[in-house]
Design a protein around this motif. Structure first.
Motif, PDB file in Angstrom:
ATOM      1  N   TRP A   1      59.255   7.033  52.864  1.00 56.76           N
ATOM      2  CA  TRP A   1      58.543   8.311  52.788  1.00 56.76           C
ATOM      3  C   TRP A   1      57.406   8.226  51.760  1.00 56.76           C
ATOM      4  CZ3 TRP A   1      58.076  12.237  55.880  1.00 56.76           C
ATOM      5  CH2 TRP A   1      57.428  13.382  55.422  1.00 56.76           C
ATOM      6  N   SER A   2      57.675   7.636  50.624  1.00 60.45           N
ATOM      7  CA  SER A   2      56.639   7.485  49.589  1.00 60.45           C
ATOM      8  C   SER A   2      55.467   6.656  50.093  1.00 60.45           C
ATOM      9  CB  SER A   2      57.221   6.840  48.332  1.00 60.45           C
ATOM     10  OG  SER A   2      58.148   7.701  47.735  1.00 60.45           O
ATOM     11  N   GLN A   3      55.772   5.598  50.825  1.00 59.39           N
ATOM     12  CA  GLN A   3      54.708   4.755  51.369  1.00 59.39           C
ATOM     13  C   GLN A   3      53.881   5.511  52.413  1.00 59.39           C
ATOM     14  OE1 GLN A   3      55.846   0.695  52.432  1.00 59.39           O
ATOM     15  NE2 GLN A   3      57.657   0.940  51.134  1.00 59.39           N
ATOM     16  N   LEU A   4      54.545   6.250  53.283  1.00 57.16           N
ATOM     17  CA  LEU A   4      53.824   7.029  54.289  1.00 57.16           C
ATOM     18  C   LEU A   4      52.990   8.128  53.635  1.00 57.16           C
ATOM     19  CD1 LEU A   4      56.604   7.335  57.016  1.00 57.16           C
ATOM     20  CD2 LEU A   4      54.538   5.917  57.128  1.00 57.16           C
ATOM     21  N   ALA A   5      53.533   8.729  52.578  1.00 58.61           N
ATOM     22  CA  ALA A   5      52.812   9.790  51.869  1.00 58.61           C
ATOM     23  C   ALA A   5      51.558   9.272  51.184  1.00 58.61           C
ATOM     24  CB  ALA A   5      53.735  10.459  50.848  1.00 58.61           C
ATOM     25  N   SER A   6      51.518   7.985  50.893  1.00 58.00           N
ATOM     26  CA  SER A   6      50.351   7.419  50.209  1.00 58.00           C
ATOM     27  C   SER A   6      49.237   6.998  51.174  1.00 58.00           C
ATOM     28  CB  SER A   6      50.769   6.230  49.343  1.00 58.00           C
ATOM     29  OG  SER A   6      51.126   5.134  50.155  1.00 58.00           O
ATOM     30  N   LEU A   7      49.502   7.076  52.482  1.00 60.94           N
ATOM     31  CA  LEU A   7      48.470   6.715  53.461  1.00 60.94           C
ATOM     32  C   LEU A   7      47.351   7.753  53.460  1.00 60.94           C
ATOM     33  CD1 LEU A   7      50.723   5.726  56.502  1.00 60.94           C
ATOM     34  CD2 LEU A   7      49.499   4.176  54.967  1.00 60.94           C
ATOM     35  N   PRO A   8      46.131   7.323  53.712  1.00 66.66           N
ATOM     36  CA  PRO A   8      45.039   8.309  53.824  1.00 66.66           C
ATOM     37  C   PRO A   8      45.304   9.263  54.989  1.00 66.66           C
ATOM     38  CG  PRO A   8      44.170   6.060  53.695  1.00 66.66           C
ATOM     39  CD  PRO A   8      45.659   5.950  53.869  1.00 66.66           C
TER      40      PRO A   8
ATOM     41  N   ALA B   1      58.422  16.165  78.526  1.00 67.28           N
ATOM     42  CA  ALA B   1      57.432  15.872  77.480  1.00 67.28           C
ATOM     43  C   ALA B   1      58.160  15.324  76.262  1.00 67.28           C
ATOM     44  CB  ALA B   1      56.667  17.138  77.110  1.00 67.28           C
ATOM     45  N   GLN B   2      57.933  14.070  75.964  1.00 68.00           N
ATOM     46  CA  GLN B   2      58.630  13.417  74.853  1.00 68.00           C
ATOM     47  C   GLN B   2      57.874  13.579  73.545  1.00 68.00           C
ATOM     48  OE1 GLN B   2      59.065   9.293  75.859  1.00 68.00           O
ATOM     49  NE2 GLN B   2      60.999   9.636  76.881  1.00 68.00           N
ATOM     50  N   VAL B   3      58.566  14.079  72.553  1.00 71.41           N
ATOM     51  CA  VAL B   3      58.069  14.084  71.178  1.00 71.41           C
ATOM     52  C   VAL B   3      59.190  13.489  70.336  1.00 71.41           C
ATOM     53  CG1 VAL B   3      57.320  15.473  69.215  1.00 71.41           C
ATOM     54  CG2 VAL B   3      56.532  16.046  71.517  1.00 71.41           C
ATOM     55  N   PRO B   4      59.065  12.204  69.993  1.00 70.96           N
ATOM     56  CA  PRO B   4      60.136  11.554  69.238  1.00 70.96           C
ATOM     57  C   PRO B   4      60.210  12.071  67.805  1.00 70.96           C
ATOM     58  CG  PRO B   4      58.252  10.100  69.446  1.00 70.96           C
ATOM     59  CD  PRO B   4      57.957  11.310  70.282  1.00 70.96           C
ATOM     60  N   ILE B   5      61.407  11.971  67.254  1.00 65.73           N
ATOM     61  CA  ILE B   5      61.622  12.288  65.842  1.00 65.73           C
ATOM     62  C   ILE B   5      62.289  11.087  65.198  1.00 65.73           C
ATOM     63  CG2 ILE B   5      62.775  13.751  64.151  1.00 65.73           C
ATOM     64  CD1 ILE B   5      62.677  16.021  66.136  1.00 65.73           C
ATOM     65  N   ALA B   6      61.753  10.689  64.050  1.00 64.93           N
ATOM     66  CA  ALA B   6      62.336   9.613  63.253  1.00 64.93           C
ATOM     67  C   ALA B   6      62.533  10.120  61.829  1.00 64.93           C
ATOM     68  CB  ALA B   6      61.421   8.396  63.255  1.00 64.93           C
ATOM     69  N   VAL B   7      63.574   9.645  61.192  1.00 58.93           N
ATOM     70  CA  VAL B   7      63.867   9.983  59.800  1.00 58.93           C
ATOM     71  C   VAL B   7      63.797   8.701  58.983  1.00 58.93           C
ATOM     72  CG1 VAL B   7      65.644  10.835  58.214  1.00 58.93           C
ATOM     73  CG2 VAL B   7      65.277  11.983  60.398  1.00 58.93           C
ATOM     74  N   VAL B   8      63.153   8.800  57.820  1.00 60.97           N
ATOM     75  CA  VAL B   8      62.958   7.622  56.973  1.00 60.97           C
ATOM     76  C   VAL B   8      63.589   7.823  55.597  1.00 60.97           C
ATOM     77  CG1 VAL B   8      60.844   6.932  58.176  1.00 60.97           C
ATOM     78  CG2 VAL B   8      60.692   8.417  56.169  1.00 60.97           C
ATOM     79  N   ASP B   9      63.814   6.706  54.908  1.00 58.75           N
ATOM     80  CA  ASP B   9      64.388   6.774  53.565  1.00 58.75           C
ATOM     81  C   ASP B   9      63.305   7.134  52.540  1.00 58.75           C
ATOM     82  OD1 ASP B   9      62.948   4.409  52.965  1.00 58.75           O
ATOM     83  OD2 ASP B   9      64.684   3.136  53.315  1.00 58.75           O
ATOM     84  N   ALA B  10      63.729   7.339  51.302  1.00 58.62           N
ATOM     85  CA  ALA B  10      62.821   7.803  50.246  1.00 58.62           C
ATOM     86  C   ALA B  10      61.681   6.826  49.987  1.00 58.62           C
ATOM     87  CB  ALA B  10      63.609   8.056  48.959  1.00 58.62           C
ATOM     88  N   ASP B  11      61.964   5.534  49.989  1.00 56.41           N
ATOM     89  CA  ASP B  11      60.924   4.542  49.732  1.00 56.41           C
ATOM     90  C   ASP B  11      59.871   4.552  50.847  1.00 56.41           C
ATOM     91  OD1 ASP B  11      59.733   2.283  48.292  1.00 56.41           O
ATOM     92  OD2 ASP B  11      60.437   1.081  49.995  1.00 56.41           O
TER      93      ASP B  11
END
Length: 148
Positions: free
Chosen positions: A119-126, A107-117
């Protein structure tokens, strides 16, 4: 937002898609998540009682015990775990849970790590924005699910 995708570092390879779920605070799977019910059970967590099954879990970092990996692997085995995890900080305990689930249960559950910029963009998504995470051994991408 004009981005169709965001670049990421791959931590655990795989592909997962689903609605996004941003956690306001870190979560310990050990004692904070019910692998049977697929819900956050940490009483003081802002997302208490939130279901994480089949979501793209956006969690800046993890907290807690090394036993979190076993709870996460069990949730993935039972189908109550996230479809993918995107983090701001690498966490070996969370990664181990996903690796074990992949090796033992296929069972695959991928993990990705993103930079601060990013992360801010993803955090602003509805909340609930459909995303697709594609993680390789070193690099990855996060897409709007409807565009890829």
């Amino acid at each position: 937002m004009d981005n169709r995708y965001w670049d990421a570092d791959g931590v655990v390879p795989g592909v997962g898609s689903g609605p996004s779920c941003m956690l306001d605070e870190p979560l310990s799977f050990w004692g904070g998540y019910d692998a049977n019910a697929g819900r956050i059970i940490e009483a003081h967590h802002p997302q208490y009682d939130t279901a994480l099954a089949d979501v793209i879990l956006l969690m800046s970092r993890a907290k807690g015990s090394s036993s979190s990996s076993s709870v996460l692997a069990e949730a993935i085995r039972k189908g109550t775990g996230p479809a993918a995890i995107v983090m701001r900080e690498r966490d070996l305990i969370v990664a181990l849970g996903c690796i074990v689930a992949s090796e033992l249960y296929a069972a695959q559950v991928p993990i990705a790590v993103v930079d601060a910029d990013t992360w801010s963009q993803l955090a602003s998504l509805p909340p609930g924005t459909r995303l697709r995470v594609e993680a390789g051994e070193e690099s990855g991408r996060i897409y709007y699910a409807s565009t890829h």
